[in-house]
Design an enzyme around this catalytic site. Structure first.
Site, short mmCIF file in Angstrom:
data_model
loop_
_atom_site.label_atom_id
_atom_site.label_comp_id
_atom_site.label_asym_id
_atom_site.label_seq_id
_atom_site.Cartn_x
_atom_site.Cartn_y
_atom_site.Cartn_z
N GLY A 32 -5.99 4.62 1.53
CA GLY A 32 -5.58 5.30 2.75
C GLY A 32 -5.11 6.73 2.56
O GLY A 32 -5.67 7.49 1.76
N ASP A 34 -2.44 7.76 1.19
CA ASP A 34 -1.89 7.92 -0.18
C ASP A 34 -3.00 8.37 -1.13
O ASP A 34 -2.87 9.34 -1.88
CB ASP A 34 -1.31 6.56 -0.61
CG ASP A 34 -0.39 6.65 -1.82
OD1 ASP A 34 0.07 5.58 -2.27
OD2 ASP A 34 -0.13 7.77 -2.31
N SER A 117 2.72 3.20 8.00
CA SER A 117 2.68 1.73 8.05
C SER A 117 1.66 1.13 9.01
O SER A 117 1.55 -0.10 9.11
CB SER A 117 4.06 1.13 8.42
OG SER A 117 4.90 1.12 7.30
N THR A 118 0.88 1.97 9.72
CA THR A 118 -0.04 1.41 10.73
C THR A 118 -1.44 1.16 10.20
O THR A 118 -2.34 0.79 10.96
CB THR A 118 -0.12 2.36 11.95
OG1 THR A 118 -0.68 3.61 11.53
CG2 THR A 118 1.25 2.58 12.56
N1 APR Z 1 -4.90 12.01 7.08
C1 APR Z 1 -4.10 11.48 8.04
N2 APR Z 1 -3.96 10.16 8.25
C2 APR Z 1 -4.68 9.33 7.44
C3 APR Z 1 -5.54 9.80 6.41
C4 APR Z 1 -5.63 11.20 6.25
N3 APR Z 1 -6.40 11.76 5.30
N4 APR Z 1 -6.10 8.71 5.79
C5 APR Z 1 -5.64 7.63 6.42
N5 APR Z 1 -4.79 7.99 7.41
C6 APR Z 1 -4.07 7.15 8.38
C7 APR Z 1 -4.60 5.77 8.63
O1 APR Z 1 -5.73 5.81 9.50
C8 APR Z 1 -3.40 5.14 9.29
O2 APR Z 1 -3.35 5.52 10.66
O3 APR Z 1 -2.77 6.93 7.87
C9 APR Z 1 -2.20 5.82 8.57
C10 APR Z 1 -1.49 4.93 7.57
O4 APR Z 1 -2.43 4.07 6.94
P1 APR Z 1 -2.38 3.77 5.36
O5 APR Z 1 -2.78 4.97 4.63
O6 APR Z 1 -3.13 2.50 5.14
O7 APR Z 1 -0.82 3.55 5.06
P2 APR Z 1 0.15 2.32 5.37
O8 APR Z 1 -0.33 1.47 6.48
O9 APR Z 1 1.51 2.93 5.43
O10 APR Z 1 -0.01 1.44 4.04
C11 APR Z 1 0.52 1.97 2.84
O11 APR Z 1 -1.50 1.59 1.62
O12 APR Z 1 -2.66 3.28 0.62
C12 APR Z 1 -1.76 2.27 0.39
O13 APR Z 1 -0.44 3.04 -1.46
C13 APR Z 1 -0.42 2.81 -0.07
O14 APR Z 1 0.41 0.62 -0.58
C14 APR Z 1 0.48 1.69 0.35
C15 APR Z 1 -0.12 1.25 1.68
#
Ligand code: APR
Length: 171
Positions: A32, A34, A117-118
């Protein structure tokens, strides 16, 4: 009071002083947003994260931005959604509050948030976005150092939700 806006885009490309990473408690990267932030920042980011040694859920830690346009990354570990009975809402509020307070402490004037977290953590977007906008608005009222907060939405659906909430609260 600083301005709040929502945009549809990629947080790794935002021209703000700090971007917030929706990390996990190890701070060692993931998928995601991260994964996107670590790919864009380069390997030095992971090296600095390793030295920090983790971040409890709801807290925030700051690193440099390295190859990102943003000077800093504020990493926060959001709660995994388990139905709402494990203080998920309070912990998500803590993510936004602690990230804002850390930014203000370092004199950062502009900050961008993803929708914490979404994604993989499955927090319902309707609840999470309201917590995000309400918490940021509340903190911003008492933190004149921060001049601009941007919610960066990665999907049209999320953008429609955040745009409506930000619009509602501007008045
Ligand atoms: N820019 C902005 N938003 C983004 C991007 C980006 N490049 N990539 C993804 N997102 C959005 C996703 O579409 C979602 O709406 O970020 C939001 C959070 O999604 P995740 O990245 O899956 O984060 P989260 O739900 O908080 O889960 C965190 O996922 O990646 C792993 O290491 C991380 O274990 C942790 C978990």
């Amino acid at each position: 009071m600083g301005e709040i806006e929502s945009v549809r885009g990629d947080i790794t490309r935002q021209a703000v002083e700090a971007i917030v990473n929706a990390a996990n408690t190890t701070l060692l990267g993931g998928g995601g947003v991260d994964g996107a932030i670590h790919r864009a920042a380069g390997p030095e980011l992971l090296e600095e994260c390793r030295r920090i040694g983790g971040c409890p859920t709801g807290e925030a830690r700051m690193t440099k931005g390295y190859r990102l346009p943003a000077k800093y990354v504020i990493h926060t570990a959001g709660p995994v959604w388990h139905g709402g009975g494990r203080r998920e809402e309070a912990l998500l509020r803590d993510c936004y509050r602690n990230s804002m307070e850390l930014a203000a402490k370092h004199g950062i004037k502009s900050i961008a948030f993803p929708s914490i977290s979404t994604g993989a953590y499955r927090f319902p977007i309707e609840r999470a976005s309201r917590i995000a906008v309400e918490t940021v608005r509340e903190i911003l009222g008492g933190t004149p150092e921060i001049e601009k907060v941007v919610f960066v939405c990665f999907s049209d659906g999320d953008y429609a939700i955040y745009r409506r909430l930000v619009g509602e609260m501007q008045c």
